[in-house]
Design an enzyme around this catalytic site. Structure first.
Site, PDB file in Angstrom:
ATOM      1  N   HIS A 167      56.065  19.863  61.792  1.00 15.70           N
ATOM      2  CA  HIS A 167      57.414  19.978  62.371  1.00 15.70           C
ATOM      3  C   HIS A 167      57.858  18.721  63.119  1.00 15.70           C
ATOM      4  O   HIS A 167      59.041  18.453  63.216  1.00 15.70           O
ATOM      5  CB  HIS A 167      57.508  21.203  63.276  1.00 15.70           C
ATOM      6  N   TYR A 173      38.172   3.851  90.055  1.00 15.02           N
ATOM      7  CA  TYR A 173      37.698   4.345  88.745  1.00 15.02           C
ATOM      8  C   TYR A 173      36.857   5.604  88.929  1.00 15.02           C
ATOM      9  O   TYR A 173      36.985   6.571  88.188  1.00 15.02           O
ATOM     10  CB  TYR A 173      36.864   3.260  88.056  1.00 15.02           C
ATOM     11  N   ASP A 192      44.830  29.983  78.662  1.00 17.07           N
ATOM     12  CA  ASP A 192      45.719  28.839  78.461  1.00 17.07           C
ATOM     13  C   ASP A 192      46.815  29.045  79.497  1.00 17.07           C
ATOM     14  O   ASP A 192      47.671  29.912  79.364  1.00 17.07           O
ATOM     15  CB  ASP A 192      46.263  28.850  77.032  1.00 17.07           C
ATOM     16  N   LYS A 213      54.098  21.820  82.662  1.00 18.24           N
ATOM     17  CA  LYS A 213      54.997  22.967  82.785  1.00 18.24           C
ATOM     18  C   LYS A 213      55.017  23.431  84.241  1.00 18.24           C
ATOM     19  O   LYS A 213      55.736  22.880  85.065  1.00 18.24           O
ATOM     20  CB  LYS A 213      54.549  24.099  81.855  1.00 18.24           C
ATOM     21  N   ALA A 250      49.322  27.207  80.955  1.00 15.58           N
ATOM     22  CA  ALA A 250      50.471  26.312  81.097  1.00 15.58           C
ATOM     23  C   ALA A 250      51.580  26.902  81.982  1.00 15.58           C
ATOM     24  O   ALA A 250      52.163  26.205  82.802  1.00 15.58           O
ATOM     25  CB  ALA A 250      51.028  25.960  79.717  1.00 15.58           C
ATOM     26  N   PHE A 263      49.145  28.969  71.127  1.00 18.16           N
ATOM     27  CA  PHE A 263      50.152  27.910  71.013  1.00 18.16           C
ATOM     28  C   PHE A 263      49.776  26.997  69.839  1.00 18.16           C
ATOM     29  O   PHE A 263      48.620  26.932  69.441  1.00 18.16           O
ATOM     30  CB  PHE A 263      50.256  27.121  72.329  1.00 18.16           C
ATOM     31  N   ASP A 264      50.756  26.269  69.284  1.00 20.92           N
ATOM     32  CA  ASP A 264      50.476  25.517  68.045  1.00 20.92           C
ATOM     33  C   ASP A 264      49.390  24.461  68.182  1.00 20.92           C
ATOM     34  O   ASP A 264      48.590  24.269  67.265  1.00 20.92           O
ATOM     35  CB  ASP A 264      51.760  24.953  67.402  1.00 20.92           C
TER      36      ASP A 264
END
Ligand code: F0G
Length: 458
Positions: free
Chosen positions: A449, A72, A214, A257, A216, A124-125
């Site tokens: 969406h 843990y 970001d 990604k 990714a 990004f969304d």
């Protein structure tokens, strides 16, 4: 004779996929209310919905899974990943999260408050969602060329420095940080140049603002820098990545990604005070700071994946496959975002179906037609995704109305790419018979969406 190019890996495990009939697909898509997110994966032949979490892990990653430490607190897997992140990005501090949007949630809980303005290059969304959810706003400062799929620019992900400076001048007090998305997913997997990163960092320093990456698809971005930015042609991907991250104060990562794992993410930073503040939210939302939403085995696979994802031969194989599909589509005269991006082909639905009004969702219409043609699933990146303005509740119509075909890493062969290309050609040949688009019958108040229900007009 020169030897042809071939993949830098061979295949050890395979998974069956199945073709279906047009009649079956017609029923399935109707039952799914014309929403490709609602289709079952076994109703799909080639799935290009996303390159996120859909990659094939290597034998070494599966091996690392067996040695995961599930303690843990203080797990060795946490420290393995810490070493890999430090080695590749230079960031000394990190917090694991279950995926990229969780990293955004934790970090923005500390940094974003009501009324804030977050400038960047096509957020990004989920990033935008986490900003708007906090009653703050995202301002897109991407260069104009990105929004014209016919304009050729080697770094369409770049920030327009003038636009960014305007925001900083006008609303500087309300700007908590500047965000750079690498590569710029929404604009077509388009890279940001190192020159632009340095310039953004300089401007940010002038206004005393931190820079968030970001990250990714940072490795794909580094690959494009090596190929397209002459000063870096002799540098390794990892040297380039290090220099990229030297322009940032903190990063969020969706590891699904470029780190080639099926689940995972993290936040990394230099500032110990920010680390302490984020730790509190990480413990509340994700888990204790040495696992934060990830199993030990998954942290091990991620540590290994970060190295594989920044290997030049792997990146060359990957991006050449995306290029292969793109070039086939160009041969057929199909309008796509140029130059071809890192993780996906973006089809310009406005140019593909110019006779459909934007109110009828041309990109969604095209994505449905491609599914019906061959069981290929892409995704709409257009007005459905852009959602409604949070204040006026009016539909937002973005400059780009596209269908994205995202290529999973190390999963499909170029034969699959040929099927996709010919399927699209067939739809393109009958484009004038597609007389009408779609209408929304039901939608959620945010990120509609995923669950939106539609019907075909006409
Ligand atoms: N940032 C970028 C640039 C992304 O593309 C994504 C996810 C995220 C953040 C959020 O990460 O999914 O791990 O929570 N993009 C996926 C896609 C979903 O299909 O492009 P996540």
């Amino acid at each position: 004779m020169d030897l042809p190019f071939a993949e830098s890996y061979k295949i050890k495990v395979v998974e069956s996929i199945h073709r279906s009939t047009l009649e079956e697909r017609t029923n399935w898509i109707r039952n799914a209310h014309f929403n490709l997110f609602q289709i079952k994966s076994d109703q799909i032949f080639i799935d290009l919905l996303t390159d996120s979490g859909t990659g094939a892990m290597s034998d070494k990653q599966w091996g690392a899974i067996m040695t995961g430490d599930e303690s843990y607190a203080g797990a060795s897997s946490y420290y393995n990943l810490k070493d890999a992140i430090h080695d590749i990005t230079g960031f000394p501090l990190y917090l694991p999260t279950h995926q990229g949007r969780a990293a955004e949630n934790v970090l923005f809980s500390v940094l974003v408050k009501e009324g804030d303005i977050v400038p960047g290059n096509s957020h990004f969304d989920t990033t935008k969602g986490h900003i708007e959810f906090r009653k703050a706003s995202a301002i897109d400062c991407t260069i104009d060329e990105a929004f014209d799929t016919t304009a050729y620019h080697l770094f369409k992900g770049n920030v327009a420095l003038g636009k960014l400076e305007d925001v900083l001048k006008k609303s500087g007090d309300n700007v908590p940080f500047i965000i750079l998305t690498l590569t710029n997913n929404s604009a077509g997997g388009q890279p940001v140049s190192l020159e632009n990163m340095h310039a953004v960092k300089k401007l940010a320093d002038t206004y005393n603002k931190p820079v968030l990456f970001d990250s990714a698809r940072f490795a794909e971005n580094a690959y494009f820098i090596k190929l397209r930015e002459p000063a870096y042609k002799d540098k390794s991907i990892r040297q380039i990545a290090k220099e990229m991250f030297s322009c940032a104060d903190m990063m969020t990562m969706s590891s699904k990604k470029d780190a080639i794992v099926n689940m995972g993410g993290f936040i990394a930073m230099r500032d110990p005070e920010l680390f302490r503040q984020c730790s509190m939210f990480n413990i509340m939302y994700e888990g204790y700071i040495t696992y934060g939403g990830m199993s030990g085995r998954d942290m091990n696979a991620l540590a290994q994946g970060l190295y594989e994802g920044t290997d030049f031969d792997y990146l060359e194989t990957r991006i050449k496959q995306v290029e292969y599909l793109g070039n086939r589509l160009v041969e057929f005269g199909i309008p796509i975002q140029a130059p071809i991006g890192g993780h996906a082909i973006f089809i310009d639905a406005k140019r593909f179906l110019p006779h459909l009004p934007k109110e009828e969702f041309p990109a969604q219409t095209l994505a449905i037609q491609l599914y019906l043609e061959a069981g290929v699933r892409g995704v709409e990146i257009g007005a459905l995704l852009a959602d409604r303005d949070p204040v006026t509740r009016e539909n937002r119509y973005p400059a780009l109305e596209m269908v994205r075909l995202a290529i999973p890493r190390r999963v499909y062969t170029n034969n699959h790419m040929d099927v996709v290309a010919v399927a699209l050609k067939n739809v393109f040949d009958r484009r004038n018979d597609i007389r009408s688009g779609m209408r929304i019958t039901r939608e959620a108040p945010i990120m509609r969406h995923f669950t939106v229900e539609l019907e075909q007009l006409g």
